[in-house]
Motif scaffolding. Sequence first.
Motif, PDB file in Angstrom:
ATOM      1  N   TRP A  37       0.803  -1.217   0.000  1.00  0.00           N
ATOM      2  CA  TRP A  37       0.000   0.000   0.000  1.00  0.00           C
ATOM      3  C   TRP A  37       0.839   1.272   0.000  1.00  0.00           C
ATOM      4  O   TRP A  37       0.342   2.358  -0.274  1.00  0.00           O
ATOM      5  CB  TRP A  37      -0.931   0.039   1.211  1.00  0.00           C
ATOM      6  CG  TRP A  37      -0.208  -0.100   2.527  1.00  0.00           C
ATOM      7  CD1 TRP A  37       0.001  -1.255   3.218  1.00  0.00           C
ATOM      8  CD2 TRP A  37       0.416   0.937   3.293  1.00  0.00           C
ATOM      9  NE1 TRP A  37       0.710  -1.001   4.365  1.00  0.00           N
ATOM     10  CE2 TRP A  37       0.971   0.347   4.445  1.00  0.00           C
ATOM     11  CE3 TRP A  37       0.555   2.312   3.125  1.00  0.00           C
ATOM     12  CZ2 TRP A  37       1.655   1.074   5.396  1.00  0.00           C
ATOM     13  CZ3 TRP A  37       1.236   3.034   4.084  1.00  0.00           C
ATOM     14  CH2 TRP A  37       1.781   2.417   5.209  1.00  0.00           C
ATOM     15  N   PHE A  38       2.141   1.147   0.276  1.00  0.00           N
ATOM     16  CA  PHE A  38       2.961   2.335   0.462  1.00  0.00           C
ATOM     17  C   PHE A  38       3.096   3.211  -0.792  1.00  0.00           C
ATOM     18  O   PHE A  38       2.997   4.430  -0.690  1.00  0.00           O
ATOM     19  CB  PHE A  38       4.341   1.947   0.998  1.00  0.00           C
ATOM     20  CG  PHE A  38       5.173   3.123   1.380  1.00  0.00           C
ATOM     21  CD1 PHE A  38       4.851   3.874   2.501  1.00  0.00           C
ATOM     22  CD2 PHE A  38       6.265   3.506   0.618  1.00  0.00           C
ATOM     23  CE1 PHE A  38       5.600   4.978   2.860  1.00  0.00           C
ATOM     24  CE2 PHE A  38       7.019   4.603   0.972  1.00  0.00           C
ATOM     25  CZ  PHE A  38       6.692   5.335   2.093  1.00  0.00           C
ATOM     26  N   PRO A  39       3.319   2.664  -1.998  1.00  0.00           N
ATOM     27  CA  PRO A  39       3.403   3.545  -3.174  1.00  0.00           C
ATOM     28  C   PRO A  39       2.109   4.322  -3.436  1.00  0.00           C
ATOM     29  O   PRO A  39       2.151   5.503  -3.788  1.00  0.00           O
ATOM     30  CB  PRO A  39       3.716   2.598  -4.328  1.00  0.00           C
ATOM     31  CG  PRO A  39       4.289   1.396  -3.691  1.00  0.00           C
ATOM     32  CD  PRO A  39       3.657   1.293  -2.343  1.00  0.00           C
ATOM     33  N   TYR A  40       0.961   3.663  -3.250  1.00  0.00           N
ATOM     34  CA  TYR A  40      -0.312   4.350  -3.470  1.00  0.00           C
ATOM     35  C   TYR A  40      -0.555   5.425  -2.407  1.00  0.00           C
ATOM     36  O   TYR A  40      -1.069   6.500  -2.698  1.00  0.00           O
ATOM     37  CB  TYR A  40      -1.467   3.352  -3.479  1.00  0.00           C
ATOM     38  CG  TYR A  40      -1.343   2.345  -4.590  1.00  0.00           C
ATOM     39  CD1 TYR A  40      -1.352   2.759  -5.919  1.00  0.00           C
ATOM     40  CD2 TYR A  40      -1.185   1.005  -4.316  1.00  0.00           C
ATOM     41  CE1 TYR A  40      -1.224   1.849  -6.942  1.00  0.00           C
ATOM     42  CE2 TYR A  40      -1.058   0.089  -5.336  1.00  0.00           C
ATOM     43  CZ  TYR A  40      -1.083   0.515  -6.647  1.00  0.00           C
ATOM     44  OH  TYR A  40      -0.951  -0.395  -7.654  1.00  0.00           O
ATOM     45  N   PHE A  41      -0.169   5.112  -1.182  1.00  0.00           N
ATOM     46  CA  PHE A  41      -0.282   6.110  -0.123  1.00  0.00           C
ATOM     47  C   PHE A  41       0.609   7.310  -0.413  1.00  0.00           C
ATOM     48  O   PHE A  41       0.197   8.459  -0.240  1.00  0.00           O
ATOM     49  CB  PHE A  41       0.085   5.495   1.238  1.00  0.00           C
ATOM     50  CG  PHE A  41       0.216   6.513   2.325  1.00  0.00           C
ATOM     51  CD1 PHE A  41      -0.912   7.084   2.893  1.00  0.00           C
ATOM     52  CD2 PHE A  41       1.465   6.923   2.776  1.00  0.00           C
ATOM     53  CE1 PHE A  41      -0.799   8.041   3.893  1.00  0.00           C
ATOM     54  CE2 PHE A  41       1.590   7.873   3.774  1.00  0.00           C
ATOM     55  CZ  PHE A  41       0.449   8.433   4.330  1.00  0.00           C
ATOM     56  N   GLY A  42       1.841   7.042  -0.863  1.00  0.00           N
ATOM     57  CA  GLY A  42       2.764   8.127  -1.171  1.00  0.00           C
ATOM     58  C   GLY A  42       2.239   9.026  -2.282  1.00  0.00           C
ATOM     59  O   GLY A  42       2.278  10.255  -2.176  1.00  0.00           O
ATOM     60  N   LEU A  43       1.733   8.437  -3.349  1.00  0.00           N
ATOM     61  CA  LEU A  43       1.175   9.235  -4.437  1.00  0.00           C
ATOM     62  C   LEU A  43      -0.040  10.032  -3.985  1.00  0.00           C
ATOM     63  O   LEU A  43      -0.204  11.201  -4.341  1.00  0.00           O
ATOM     64  CB  LEU A  43       0.811   8.337  -5.616  1.00  0.00           C
ATOM     65  CG  LEU A  43       1.986   7.811  -6.427  1.00  0.00           C
ATOM     66  CD1 LEU A  43       1.517   6.772  -7.433  1.00  0.00           C
ATOM     67  CD2 LEU A  43       2.693   8.942  -7.134  1.00  0.00           C
ATOM     68  N   SER A  44      -0.901   9.404  -3.196  1.00  0.00           N
ATOM     69  CA  SER A  44      -2.082  10.112  -2.693  1.00  0.00           C
ATOM     70  C   SER A  44      -1.690  11.260  -1.775  1.00  0.00           C
ATOM     71  O   SER A  44      -2.271  12.347  -1.841  1.00  0.00           O
ATOM     72  CB  SER A  44      -2.990   9.144  -1.927  1.00  0.00           C
ATOM     73  OG  SER A  44      -3.403   8.092  -2.741  1.00  0.00           O
ATOM     74  N   TYR A  45      -0.716  11.026  -0.923  1.00  0.00           N
ATOM     75  CA  TYR A  45      -0.284  12.062   0.013  1.00  0.00           C
ATOM     76  C   TYR A  45       0.340  13.240  -0.718  1.00  0.00           C
ATOM     77  O   TYR A  45       0.068  14.403  -0.397  1.00  0.00           O
ATOM     78  CB  TYR A  45       0.709  11.465   1.015  1.00  0.00           C
ATOM     79  CG  TYR A  45       0.977  12.374   2.182  1.00  0.00           C
ATOM     80  CD1 TYR A  45       0.139  12.376   3.282  1.00  0.00           C
ATOM     81  CD2 TYR A  45       2.053  13.250   2.179  1.00  0.00           C
ATOM     82  CE1 TYR A  45       0.361  13.216   4.366  1.00  0.00           C
ATOM     83  CE2 TYR A  45       2.287  14.096   3.246  1.00  0.00           C
ATOM     84  CZ  TYR A  45       1.445  14.069   4.335  1.00  0.00           C
ATOM     85  OH  TYR A  45       1.664  14.910   5.385  1.00  0.00           O
TER      86      TYR A  45
END
Length: 152
Positions: A37-45
């Motif tokens: 989930w970390f890449p998607y969280f990073g892009l969303s953030y």
Amino acid sequence: MKPKTKILALTFSLILPYLALAMYFALRIQEHPLPAWFPYFGLSYILGTIVVVMVFSRKIHRDVQPATVQRPVSALGWIGRVWVGYLVAVWAGLFLWGTYQTISGNLEWQRALPAGAFLLAFIGLFSWSLYKDIKRPTQRMTSTGAKTTDKT
């Protein structure tokens, strides 16, 4: 405090928590794999941070009374416009290539769909910013601390 200083402080205060989380995962990557989930969280953030800074920068600049002196856009402003235009063109090309590869069956649609959605969001955000910047060919010089008295 100058509006640019306020915007810079807002940007750093929003980016520092993400950098701390990224450093946490980077330092323990030898022991555990990176969460899915970390890449998607990073892009969303990052996308959320850009939107928040854009919204609040308008409010910050709205409170400053503009002076009557007009100055043309500097060379640095044109370099920034060219860079944003380049990013939009590259991202649009990547989006079209990814769409073609997904339709051809070379990419899994479960992974390509979120990536395409993020690319579209960044393309739209940066294109809108570039359009607004080009639409306003001259920038007003602003006084450092004067506030407007009438709010319309």
